[in-house]
Design a protein around this motif. Structure first.
Motif, PDB file in Angstrom:
ATOM      1  N   SER A  73     -27.483   0.874  23.740  1.00 32.03           N
ATOM      2  CA  SER A  73     -26.492   0.909  22.551  1.00 32.03           C
ATOM      3  C   SER A  73     -26.256   2.637  22.459  1.00 32.03           C
ATOM      4  O   SER A  73     -25.525   2.927  21.376  1.00 32.03           O
ATOM      5  CB  SER A  73     -27.269   0.689  21.232  1.00 32.03           C
ATOM      6  OG  SER A  73     -28.578   0.810  21.308  1.00 32.03           O
TER       7      SER A  73
ATOM      8  N   VAL B 164     -17.308  -4.951  20.799  1.00 34.55           N
ATOM      9  CA  VAL B 164     -16.850  -5.308  19.526  1.00 34.55           C
ATOM     10  C   VAL B 164     -16.912  -6.858  19.459  1.00 34.55           C
ATOM     11  O   VAL B 164     -17.365  -7.496  18.339  1.00 34.55           O
ATOM     12  CB  VAL B 164     -15.564  -4.875  19.425  1.00 34.55           C
ATOM     13  CG1 VAL B 164     -14.948  -5.311  17.918  1.00 34.55           C
ATOM     14  CG2 VAL B 164     -15.341  -3.164  19.475  1.00 34.55           C
ATOM     15  N   GLY B 165     -16.880  -7.525  20.405  1.00 31.05           N
ATOM     16  CA  GLY B 165     -16.969  -9.023  20.564  1.00 31.05           C
ATOM     17  C   GLY B 165     -18.274  -9.462  20.421  1.00 31.05           C
ATOM     18  O   GLY B 165     -18.308 -10.846  20.264  1.00 31.05           O
TER      19      GLY B 165
ATOM     20  N   ASP C  12     -20.871  -8.589  25.350  1.00 31.93           N
ATOM     21  CA  ASP C  12     -21.745  -7.642  25.757  1.00 31.93           C
ATOM     22  C   ASP C  12     -21.208  -6.552  26.792  1.00 31.93           C
ATOM     23  O   ASP C  12     -21.303  -6.436  28.089  1.00 31.93           O
ATOM     24  CB  ASP C  12     -23.202  -7.957  26.720  1.00 31.93           C
ATOM     25  CG  ASP C  12     -24.321  -8.012  25.771  1.00 31.93           C
ATOM     26  OD1 ASP C  12     -24.283  -7.032  25.150  1.00 31.93           O
ATOM     27  OD2 ASP C  12     -25.094  -8.860  25.852  1.00 31.93           O
TER      28      ASP C  12
ATOM     29  N   ILE D 284     -15.221   4.293  25.390  1.00 33.14           N
ATOM     30  CA  ILE D 284     -14.095   4.279  24.278  1.00 33.14           C
ATOM     31  C   ILE D 284     -14.312   3.149  23.237  1.00 33.14           C
ATOM     32  O   ILE D 284     -13.723   3.185  22.171  1.00 33.14           O
ATOM     33  CB  ILE D 284     -12.587   4.381  24.773  1.00 33.14           C
ATOM     34  CG1 ILE D 284     -12.369   3.197  25.908  1.00 33.14           C
ATOM     35  CG2 ILE D 284     -12.472   5.856  25.275  1.00 33.14           C
ATOM     36  CD1 ILE D 284     -11.029   3.293  26.277  1.00 33.14           C
ATOM     37  N   ASN D 285     -14.923   1.862  23.870  1.00 31.84           N
ATOM     38  CA  ASN D 285     -15.158   0.980  22.926  1.00 31.84           C
ATOM     39  C   ASN D 285     -16.275   0.294  23.430  1.00 31.84           C
ATOM     40  O   ASN D 285     -16.812   0.305  24.427  1.00 31.84           O
ATOM     41  CB  ASN D 285     -13.977  -0.111  23.043  1.00 31.84           C
ATOM     42  CG  ASN D 285     -12.722  -0.072  21.929  1.00 31.84           C
ATOM     43  OD1 ASN D 285     -13.134   0.454  20.929  1.00 31.84           O
ATOM     44  ND2 ASN D 285     -11.665  -0.238  22.281  1.00 31.84           N
ATOM     45  N   ARG D 286     -17.032  -0.225  22.185  1.00 30.51           N
ATOM     46  CA  ARG D 286     -18.565  -0.931  22.686  1.00 30.51           C
ATOM     47  C   ARG D 286     -18.586  -2.158  21.997  1.00 30.51           C
ATOM     48  O   ARG D 286     -18.503  -2.425  21.126  1.00 30.51           O
ATOM     49  CB  ARG D 286     -19.380   0.161  21.995  1.00 30.51           C
ATOM     50  CG  ARG D 286     -20.968   0.082  22.565  1.00 30.51           C
ATOM     51  CD  ARG D 286     -21.967   0.963  21.537  1.00 30.51           C
ATOM     52  NE  ARG D 286     -21.437   2.225  21.445  1.00 30.51           N
ATOM     53  CZ  ARG D 286     -21.713   3.101  22.285  1.00 30.51           C
ATOM     54  NH1 ARG D 286     -22.632   2.723  23.262  1.00 30.51           N
ATOM     55  NH2 ARG D 286     -21.107   4.324  22.324  1.00 30.51           N
TER      56      ARG D 286
END
Lengths: 287, 168
Positions: free
Chosen positions: A272, A134-135, A139, A130-132
């Motif tokens: 990715s 972002v920070g 990683d 659901i999230n990849r």
């Protein structure tokens, strides 16, 4: 005039000391916060679940369209994959028979040796990303399964192509997965390089973003390593079960001292492009 | 206040969405790293008369960023607040034209990246070399400058329609 100057100098000193003090306090707090071993507090878990829930509702139509486009984008690979599957289908009957024979042998051996539990016995829990990352530096990916689904810290996360990473944080409905491509100093994995004739043990130590390769250290300079040798987990650190594929050997270099070999491997997973993962859960962990 | 909360919230959601799908289409050598939350904070800053109110906004979105994306509660709050203070400091030196806003945005991204990299390196959390940091900053700038220009124009039009005062 001179007393004023003196007073100002003292004030500046105090200000510098206060700033240094604040920096030290902040760094001490951050050193605790950024640890992968840290469990999320209850308020953090509730807030994260709430925000992710709202985010999913708002982004649902966009994610739906995004997934459709992503599937269309991958259509170009379908023909190639179909050809591979067709060639594998011919061997299916043979593999099926072999598998049944091996199952029987394994059962007999386990009974003979009184083994009640084997590390390789895991059940697979499917989850979506659901999230990849972002920070960027962290990683991580976030998946839509959490402690309510039986997910626990340090569980291995895989796809059909191989190892993805391990669970580092869980809330009731989400979990964070630290990818094997993370250049975190704690992210070391014990591996085996299958050289055809012998098995070589080593440690996965880092990731080179430029070449998209993972680095392995600790291989003796006397060992012969062929390109395309398969690399998988050894199961020695008890975190990842043995036999999960990580990648294939790309090239081998001598280390700076000429005493050992540094092996670069290409990961089988494209980190990715991960949308669905499986979490390995021991069958006897059911609560 | 509500106007800027909506703008920053949309940017945060867009950042989450693009971070999910850009790597799929662009690949592991991702040359577009969205930092839309930070960009939107730079864009909405001229609409604040009081610094304290803007710092509250930085605090709220730093907290959401920490909880939603990085699980480092406090780190992004501190960095966002610091960028809020830097923007306040730059306000006296730079005007609020598009060019100045882009300069402020570039400074904010560099400060954010250098500090987050420095802190994580200092705490032995990661072991990337400085070259990776430089590449990351360069990769961040391309997409975010485009987003800053688009957002600046959109916010300008909406601001005029809603008659929200902007500081010069």
């Amino acid at each position: 005039m001179s007393s004023k100057k003196k007073k100002k100098l003292i004030d500046t000193k105090y200000i510098i000391l206060i700033i240094i003090g604040i920096i030290i306090v902040l760094l001490s707090i951050f050193s605790f916060i950024v640890k992968d071993k840290r469990n999320l507090s209850k308020p953090e878990q509730i807030l994260k679940d709430g925000i992710v829930f709202v985010e999913n509702i708002i982004l649902f139509p966009f994610k739906y369209v995004g997934n459709e486009i992503s599937e269309l984008y991958h259509l170009k690979d379908v023909y190639k994959e179909n050809q591979i599957l067709k060639s594998n289908l011919d061997r299916y009957d043979l593999l099926y028979t072999q598998n049944n024979e091996l199952k029987k042998e394994l059962k007999a051996l386990r009974e003979e040796m009184n083994i009640d539990y084997m590390l390789s016995e895991y059940e697979y829990l499917k989850a979506s990303v659901i999230n990849r990352n972002v920070g960027y530096w962290y990683d991580t990916i976030t998946i839509n399964k959490g402690s309510m689904d039986g997910i626990e810290k340090d569980m291995a996360v895989i796809t059909s192509k191989g190892l993805v990473g391990k669970i580092t944080k869980t809330t009731n409905t989400t979990s964070d997965v630290k990818l094997i491509t993370s250049n975190n100093s704690n992210n070391k994995i014990s591996i085996i390089i299958n050289n055809g004739e012998e098995e070589l043990y080593g440690i996965l130590t880092g990731y080179n973003e430029k070449d998209n390769t993972l680095s392995i250290e600790g291989i003796s300079s006397n060992s012969e390593i062929k390109t395309d040798s398969v690399v998988y987990t050894s199961g020695l650190n008890d975190l990842f079960p043995s036999g999960i594929i990580i990648g294939k050997v790309k090239n081998v270099e001598k280390d700076n001292y000429g005493l050992a070999k540094d092996v670069n491997i290409t990961p089988t997973n494209n980190m990715s492009d991960i949308t669905v993962v499986s979490i390995l859960k021991r069958k006897d962990d059911k609560k | 206040m509500i106007f800027s909360i909506i703008i920053v919230s949309i940017s945060l959601l867009l950042e989450a969405l693009l971070s999910n799908y850009l790597p799929i289409f662009v690949g592991s050598q991702n040359f577009f790293i969205p930092m839309f939350t930070l960009v939107s904070l730079v864009i909405v800053f001229p609409y604040y008369n009081e610094t304290s109110k803007f710092l509250k906004l930085c605090f709220i979105f730093g907290l959401i960023y920490d909880i939603l994306f990085t699980n480092t509660i406090g780190l992004n709050i501190t960095l966002f607040l610091l960028i809020g203070l830097i923007l306040n400091f730059l306000d006296s030196a730079l005007s609020n034209t598009l060019f100045s806003i882009i300069i402020k945005m570039v400074i904010s991204i560099i400060v954010y990246d250098v500090l987050s990299y420095g802190i994580l390196l200092l705490l032995n959390y990661l072991n990337y070399n400085v070259l990776v940091l430089l590449m990351k900053i360069l990769k961040s700038l391309t997409l975010n400058v485009i987003y800053a220009i688009i957002l600046y124009l959109i916010v300008g039009v909406i601001g005029k329609e809603l008659k929200i005062k902007k500081l010069n």
